[in-house]
Design an enzyme around this catalytic site. Structure first.
Site, PDB file in Angstrom:
ATOM      1  N   ASN A 157       0.865  -1.174   0.000  1.00 36.00           N
ATOM      2  CA  ASN A 157       0.000   0.000   0.000  1.00 36.00           C
ATOM      3  C   ASN A 157       0.898   1.220   0.000  1.00 36.00           C
ATOM      4  OD1 ASN A 157      -2.870  -1.097   0.435  1.00 36.00           O
ATOM      5  ND2 ASN A 157      -1.590  -2.241   1.899  1.00 36.00           N
ATOM      6  N   GLU A 158       1.090   1.757  -1.187  1.00 37.94           N
ATOM      7  CA  GLU A 158       2.009   2.877  -1.354  1.00 37.94           C
ATOM      8  C   GLU A 158       1.351   4.168  -0.859  1.00 37.94           C
ATOM      9  OE1 GLU A 158       4.880   2.080  -1.926  1.00 37.94           O
ATOM     10  OE2 GLU A 158       5.245   0.893  -3.724  1.00 37.94           O
ATOM     11  N   PRO A 159       2.147   5.233  -0.632  1.00 35.41           N
ATOM     12  CA  PRO A 159       1.572   6.498  -0.181  1.00 35.41           C
ATOM     13  C   PRO A 159       0.362   6.891  -1.033  1.00 35.41           C
ATOM     14  CG  PRO A 159       3.939   6.644  -0.169  1.00 35.41           C
ATOM     15  CD  PRO A 159       3.607   5.308  -0.752  1.00 35.41           C
ATOM     16  N   SER A 161      -2.590   5.427  -0.520  1.00 30.77           N
ATOM     17  CA  SER A 161      -3.586   4.348  -0.416  1.00 30.77           C
ATOM     18  C   SER A 161      -4.642   4.728   0.616  1.00 30.77           C
ATOM     19  CB  SER A 161      -2.917   3.045   0.036  1.00 30.77           C
ATOM     20  OG  SER A 161      -1.948   2.654  -0.883  1.00 30.77           O
TER      21      SER A 161
END
Ligand code: F6R
Length: 635
Positions: A157-159, A161
């Site tokens: 979950n990348e920035p 998300s």
């Protein structure tokens, strides 16, 4: 709520190192599994991959093999998998879980779930919904294990998300792809997509343990624990979970306010080091030279206590200014024939025998090239101990280029070249069919090592060292042929003890890198420390006269307030060092396993050295073109 708690919004447990931290987490997992076993229940674990949980999994395997911990009642769900990727590809998380855990315990393979990176793209939505359903049907996750990405991601979950995100296909951040490039031959081979459990899936776990090791993780850990809850740092969303704990080693916790600025979190013991740290940090924060700080600056920036304990700002400023001034010297081996009690090094004995330990064949020149040159120019007997062959970081193209040279050389001078032609043809044939990340043959590895050895020899020659002063240790822990290295072993220590006993140095320089807890530099340092400890225990007479200085490798610099010896460099010396780094031709341009920093090594070195000089200047000291920095290690 204590002062520390008012900064930290997630409970944090700190361990001296990752081994102890992993042991703690393994015991938590074991306790949960056995508790569930007693009531005939299943235990549902959410698992992560990456470097962080490796030692945890090793300990779980040990608990199974040596202490009878059974995983028969365990069901696991992994967070993520690259997409697309073959299940048995070297870098797949399916393979990772098998080799690092599942194949060594008694878990039922049907109870293990790792997202499938092979399914057709059109089926992913349904697949993800089913993955979530399986978690629910298993009763939900009892304990979720997490690592954290340098950008704050959990799972993939990348920035950005959403808190409500579920299992899905995501695009990996460039920073994640570069951080993970070390597993692949180069960045272009890192998949652009991944399947991941979402933040909402992770948050539903009844208990969450996030682990982080190493200084590299310290800034993001600080943001997640002390910053605002924001989707820009996905791990900060864990502040909203009611049973989440961060397990850290000391270096990963080093940016927390309680360590970074302990004076802000309550009572603080004002040792000279702490005074220096507080004043230097304040001066840099408000961009004033140390000698210009006023009583109000102290009070406005949370160090008013110092005025109560130590007196006026003027006096304290001077004390810190002198500490900074006395750390600067052009004489890294000590200045002969003068008595300078506050000089970082002793003036006698002169000349000294100095040993520079260089983990890879170029760390000496990259990290302390200016100091190396000065030590030699000032008449010291400088030796360099190259700890590893560094063979993994040489491209295949270099091998054929040098073999072509060898064959050409022999032909040119009428030497029988049949043997080298045979080696060349064999190498060419092998490299032609070599798959990404396939291990090199022993022969090719040896050639790669030789290429780096010749570069290191040329650098020593450039500095002016006699040939016999370079020592190629080829420590065995490094020679796995793979990215993953072995832990330090007896032979590594023995070779180091023997070399030290042989040279009996008065000064030892080593790479004090703690940034990457799994990296070669860390193991190289552990080996030296263990060797020194054993020599000291054996009471060799020379050891009490031996000082150890730590430099930082290519990644980071010491905090300015920690520096105990700063060696200034003129623009000419900077240039000379740059040319010394250029000698390492196999490491120029794109090298394999470069990490997330795309600058070349000479650029990193120059940026770092000029930054140190600028910080000293900002604090009100003389402005030099560049500076190399060292911290003394007391063993
Ligand atoms: C891996 C995962 C990632 C990693 C993170 C840290 O399953 O979900 O979030 O935990 O990228 O990676 P390492 O541990 O390699 O530093």
């Amino acid at each position: 709520m204590s002062m520390v708690d008012s900064f930290e919004k997630i409970p944090v447990k700190i361990f001296p190192d990752l081994k102890e931290g992993s042991l703690y987490v393994a015991n938590q997992i074991a306790a949960l599994i056995t508790e569930k076993q007693k009531s005939n229940k299943t235990c549902v674990l959410g698992l992560a991959t990456g470097n962080t949980p490796k030692s945890l999994y090793a300990e779980l395997i040990r608990l199974h093999k040596q202490e009878g911990l059974s995983f028969k009642n365990v069901i696991t769900f992994n967070l993520d998998e690259y997409y697309p990727i073959d299940k048995d590809a070297f870098q797949s998380y399916n393979r990772f879980m098998k080799t690092n855990l599942f194949d060594h315990i008694d878990i039922d393979p049907a109870n293990t779930h790792v997202p499938d990176g092979e399914i057709p793209k059109d089926n992913i939505k349904t697949y993800c919904a089913e993955y979530e359903k399986k978690i629910e049907e298993a009763g939900g996750i009892d304990l979720q294990i997490l690592g954290i990405g340098n950008n704050g991601h959990i799972g993939f979950n990348e920035p950005g998300s959403s808190v409500n995100s579920g299992a899905r296909l995501v695009a990996l951040d460039n920073s994640t792809r570069t951080a993970n490039a070390y597993e692949f031959a180069n960045i272009s081979q890192v998949p652009r997509l991944a399947i991941t459990m979402g933040i909402s899936n992770i948050s539903k776990a009844r208990k969450i343990i996030l682990m982080a090791w190493g200084q590299g993780k310290a800034p993001v850990v600080q943001q997640a624990v002390e910053g605002h809850v924001t989707e820009h740092i996905p791990a900060s969303l864990l502040q909203q979970h009611n049973d989440c704990v961060f397990i850290l080693d000391e270096t990963a916790s080093s940016e927390l306010t309680r360590f970074k600025s302990p004076w802000l979190t309550g009572e603080c013991e004002w040792t000279p080091k702490m005074v220096k740290k507080a004043v230097v940090n304040t001066a840099l924060k408000i961009q004033k030279p140390v000698l210009s700080l006023t009583n109000s600056d102290y009070k406005d920036n949370g160090i008013g206590d110092l005025l109560v304990e130590k007196g006026d700002a003027y006096e304290i400023n001077l004390e810190v200014y002198y500490m900074l001034r006395d750390s600067i010297t052009g004489w890294p081996g000590g200045k002969p024939n003068v008595n300078l009690p506050n000089h970082p090094e002793r003036s006698i004995p002169y000349p000294k025998r100095s040993v520079i330990f260089s983990p890879h064949p170029d760390d000496d020149i990259i990290s302390m090239g200016g100091t190396f040159q000065r030590l030699h120019d000032q008449g010291h007997d400088v030796h360099v101990a190259y700890q590893t062959s560094g063979n993994i970081a040489v491209t295949d193209e270099f091998v054929t280029r040098f073999l072509d040279f060898a064959v050409g050389f022999e032909n040119m001078f009428g030497i029988d070249s049949s043997k080298s032609t045979e080696i060349l043809d064999k190498a060419k044939a092998y490299l032609k069919q070599k798959k990404s990340n396939q291990m090199d043959t022993d022969e090719i590895r040896a050639i790669k090592g030789l290429i780096r050895r010749c570069e290191a020899k040329a650098t020593c020659n450039y500095v002016g060292l006699p040939e016999e002063n370079s020592h190629f240790m080829n420590l065995p822990f490094y020679e796995t042929g793979a990215i993953e290295k072995k832990p330090m072993g007896e032979e590594d220590i023995r070779l180091t003890v023997d070399l030290l006993r042989d040279l009996k140095p008065q000064q030892v320089f080593c790479a004090g890198d703690l940034a990457d807890p799994h990296g070669t530099h860390k193991v190289c340092l552990e080996i030296i420390f263990e060797a020194l400890r054993r020599i000291k225990e054996a009471s060799d007479s020379w050891i009490s006269d031996c000082w150890v200085w730590l430099y930082k490798g290519a990644w980071q610099e010491w905090d300015i307030s920690e520096i105990e010896m700063a060696i200034p460099m003129s623009p000419d010396q900077v240039r000379k060092k740059r040319y010394g780094i250029f000698i390492h031709q196999s490491q120029k341009d794109m090298v394999p396993f470069q990490g997330s920093d795309t600058r070349e090594f000479w650029q990193r070195a120059e940026d770092r050295n000029s930054n140190t000089a600028n910080l000293y200047a900002q604090l009100g000291l003389t402005k030099y073109a560049a500076m190399e920095a060292f911290v003394r290690y007391h063993f």
